[in-house]
Design an enzyme around this catalytic site. Structure first.
Site, PDB file in Angstrom:
ATOM      1  N   GLY A 173      28.168 -43.988 -16.363  1.00  0.00           N
ATOM      2  CA  GLY A 173      27.916 -44.856 -15.008  1.00  0.00           C
ATOM      3  C   GLY A 173      29.114 -44.736 -14.092  1.00  0.00           C
ATOM      4  O   GLY A 173      29.669 -43.510 -14.265  1.00  0.00           O
ATOM      5  N   GLU A 174      29.488 -45.673 -13.612  1.00  0.00           N
ATOM      6  CA  GLU A 174      30.712 -45.630 -12.630  1.00  0.00           C
ATOM      7  C   GLU A 174      31.698 -46.620 -13.131  1.00  0.00           C
ATOM      8  O   GLU A 174      31.484 -47.830 -13.089  1.00  0.00           O
ATOM      9  CB  GLU A 174      29.952 -46.010 -11.291  1.00  0.00           C
ATOM     10  CG  GLU A 174      30.779 -46.309 -10.227  1.00  0.00           C
ATOM     11  CD  GLU A 174      31.843 -44.928  -9.963  1.00  0.00           C
ATOM     12  OE1 GLU A 174      31.150 -43.736 -10.035  1.00  0.00           O
ATOM     13  OE2 GLU A 174      33.148 -45.138  -9.967  1.00  0.00           O
ATOM     14  N   SER A 175      32.758 -46.107 -13.192  1.00  0.00           N
ATOM     15  CA  SER A 175      34.104 -46.841 -14.124  1.00  0.00           C
ATOM     16  C   SER A 175      34.332 -47.912 -13.267  1.00  0.00           C
ATOM     17  O   SER A 175      34.685 -49.010 -13.839  1.00  0.00           O
ATOM     18  CB  SER A 175      35.096 -45.978 -14.608  1.00  0.00           C
ATOM     19  OG  SER A 175      35.535 -45.137 -13.754  1.00  0.00           O
ATOM     20  N   ARG A 233      39.678 -38.418 -13.809  1.00  0.00           N
ATOM     21  CA  ARG A 233      38.099 -38.893 -13.637  1.00  0.00           C
ATOM     22  C   ARG A 233      37.687 -37.613 -12.811  1.00  0.00           C
ATOM     23  O   ARG A 233      38.403 -36.807 -12.179  1.00  0.00           O
ATOM     24  CB  ARG A 233      37.913 -40.101 -12.653  1.00  0.00           C
ATOM     25  CG  ARG A 233      38.291 -41.309 -13.227  1.00  0.00           C
ATOM     26  CD  ARG A 233      38.198 -42.493 -12.394  1.00  0.00           C
ATOM     27  NE  ARG A 233      36.817 -42.683 -11.808  1.00  0.00           N
ATOM     28  CZ  ARG A 233      36.330 -43.357 -10.856  1.00  0.00           C
ATOM     29  NH1 ARG A 233      37.212 -44.255 -10.206  1.00  0.00           N
ATOM     30  NH2 ARG A 233      35.273 -43.324 -10.391  1.00  0.00           N
ATOM     31  N   CYS A 264      31.823 -40.542 -21.324  1.00  0.00           N
ATOM     32  CA  CYS A 264      31.952 -40.477 -19.810  1.00  0.00           C
ATOM     33  C   CYS A 264      32.763 -41.689 -19.326  1.00  0.00           C
ATOM     34  O   CYS A 264      33.919 -41.811 -19.584  1.00  0.00           O
ATOM     35  CB  CYS A 264      30.884 -40.018 -19.314  1.00  0.00           C
ATOM     36  SG  CYS A 264      31.155 -39.192 -17.638  1.00  0.00           S
ATOM     37  N   GLU A 318      23.937 -38.491 -25.813  1.00  0.00           N
ATOM     38  CA  GLU A 318      22.444 -39.441 -25.648  1.00  0.00           C
ATOM     39  C   GLU A 318      21.561 -38.765 -24.824  1.00  0.00           C
ATOM     40  O   GLU A 318      20.476 -38.896 -24.870  1.00  0.00           O
ATOM     41  CB  GLU A 318      22.696 -40.697 -25.172  1.00  0.00           C
ATOM     42  CG  GLU A 318      22.925 -40.846 -23.694  1.00  0.00           C
ATOM     43  CD  GLU A 318      24.435 -40.624 -23.284  1.00  0.00           C
ATOM     44  OE1 GLU A 318      25.448 -39.920 -24.110  1.00  0.00           O
ATOM     45  OE2 GLU A 318      24.860 -40.706 -22.046  1.00  0.00           O
ATOM     46  N   ILE A 322      28.455 -34.659 -16.988  1.00  0.00           N
ATOM     47  CA  ILE A 322      28.133 -34.987 -15.584  1.00  0.00           C
ATOM     48  C   ILE A 322      29.191 -35.747 -14.933  1.00  0.00           C
ATOM     49  O   ILE A 322      29.688 -36.894 -15.322  1.00  0.00           O
ATOM     50  CB  ILE A 322      26.849 -35.982 -15.558  1.00  0.00           C
ATOM     51  CG1 ILE A 322      25.724 -35.407 -16.529  1.00  0.00           C
ATOM     52  CG2 ILE A 322      26.576 -36.315 -14.447  1.00  0.00           C
ATOM     53  CD1 ILE A 322      24.622 -36.316 -16.887  1.00  0.00           C
ATOM     54  N   ARG A 323      29.959 -35.038 -13.832  1.00  0.00           N
ATOM     55  CA  ARG A 323      30.961 -35.635 -13.092  1.00  0.00           C
ATOM     56  C   ARG A 323      32.003 -36.121 -14.332  1.00  0.00           C
ATOM     57  O   ARG A 323      32.591 -37.381 -14.018  1.00  0.00           O
ATOM     58  CB  ARG A 323      30.787 -36.702 -12.274  1.00  0.00           C
ATOM     59  CG  ARG A 323      29.976 -36.118 -10.979  1.00  0.00           C
ATOM     60  CD  ARG A 323      29.377 -37.048  -9.860  1.00  0.00           C
ATOM     61  NE  ARG A 323      28.508 -37.902 -10.461  1.00  0.00           N
ATOM     62  CZ  ARG A 323      28.625 -39.189 -10.572  1.00  0.00           C
ATOM     63  NH1 ARG A 323      29.766 -39.830 -10.429  1.00  0.00           N
ATOM     64  NH2 ARG A 323      27.758 -39.941 -11.152  1.00  0.00           N
ATOM     65  N   HIS A 355      27.755 -36.282 -22.900  1.00  0.00           N
ATOM     66  CA  HIS A 355      26.744 -37.355 -23.192  1.00  0.00           C
ATOM     67  C   HIS A 355      25.645 -36.905 -24.211  1.00  0.00           C
ATOM     68  O   HIS A 355      24.694 -36.200 -23.812  1.00  0.00           O
ATOM     69  CB  HIS A 355      25.793 -37.459 -21.663  1.00  0.00           C
ATOM     70  CG  HIS A 355      26.423 -38.234 -20.435  1.00  0.00           C
ATOM     71  ND1 HIS A 355      26.655 -39.195 -20.333  1.00  0.00           N
ATOM     72  CD2 HIS A 355      27.249 -37.722 -19.531  1.00  0.00           C
ATOM     73  CE1 HIS A 355      27.166 -39.724 -19.182  1.00  0.00           C
ATOM     74  NE2 HIS A 355      27.649 -38.633 -18.816  1.00  0.00           N
TER      75      HIS A 355
END
Ligand code: GLN
Length: 204
Positions: free
Chosen positions: A49-51, A108, A81, A175, A137-138, A173
């Protein structure tokens, strides 16, 4: 014995994918949004997600300190991530608050624009010979590992999977692929933690 109940932090991020992968690997999964949810689970996954958003929400929902306390008492935690960023001791090049649960420094969005998203056949000796299809992913990479931390995989010379006791971190990831081995690895960490708790209480 009942299957382990694994919580997936559900403030933001790819919660459903983790819950499905945990169930495929043989666990039960539950979304964690409140303190009561946290208290019921045997282990916790912090998804991607977005930390910066999630650290803020953890504080607002009063979950940061209880998570830290449970992990210090032995609850297994896995950050993927963004989740690994949240669990890290330090974020390179910025003042970003984190939970400080694993002695690593992460950077990051480290793989650069061209590699924003990539699937890499990653060597993870702890999971066997077959490379793991790792989706980035990023993604962050791990720039420093403390003496208590085991480096389990590297991509182009940068750490991307680490473990320290009951805490696991992956830059990628698992998952999002059909390969269940990292989820199974995490479940084996929970087996060990539960056996330990069982022993302690039967000895008391
Ligand atoms: N780039 C995100 C961050 O730094 C992490 C991306 C992810 O979890 N897929 O917070």
């Amino acid at each position: 014995m009942q299957a382990h109940l694994v919580g997936v932090l559900a403030l933001q991020g790819d919660v459903a994918e983790h819950a499905a992968a945990l169930e495929r690997a043989g666990a039960r999964a539950a979304a964690v949004k409140t303190l009561a949810d946290l208290e019921r689970v045997d282990a916790l996954v912090i998804p991607g997600g977005e930390s910066t958003t999630v650290v803020r929400l953890l504080d607002r929902f009063g979950l940061a300190e209880p998570i830290v306390a449970r992990v210090k008492a032995g609850m297994p935690l896995w950050g993927t991530c963004m989740g690994m960023i949240v669990a890290a001791r330090e974020v390179a090049g910025m003042e970003q608050p984190t939970l400080g649960l694993i002695d690593i420094t992460v950077r990051r969005n480290a793989f650069g624009r061209q590699n924003e998203s990539a699937e890499v056949a990653l060597a993870i000796p702890a999971l066997g010979e077959q490379p793991f299809p790792a989706i980035f992913i990023r993604a962050p990479w791990i720039e420093r590992v403390g003496p208590s931390v085991e480096l389990l995989a590297e991509r182009d010379g940068h750490g991307v999977m680490v473990r320290s006791g009951n805490v696991l971190g992956t830059s990628f990831h698992p998952e999002l692929t059909g390969d269940p081995r990292v989820h199974a690895y995490f479940l084996s960490m929970i087996d060990k933690a539960s056996a330990h708790v069982g022993k302690a209480s039967s000895a008391a």
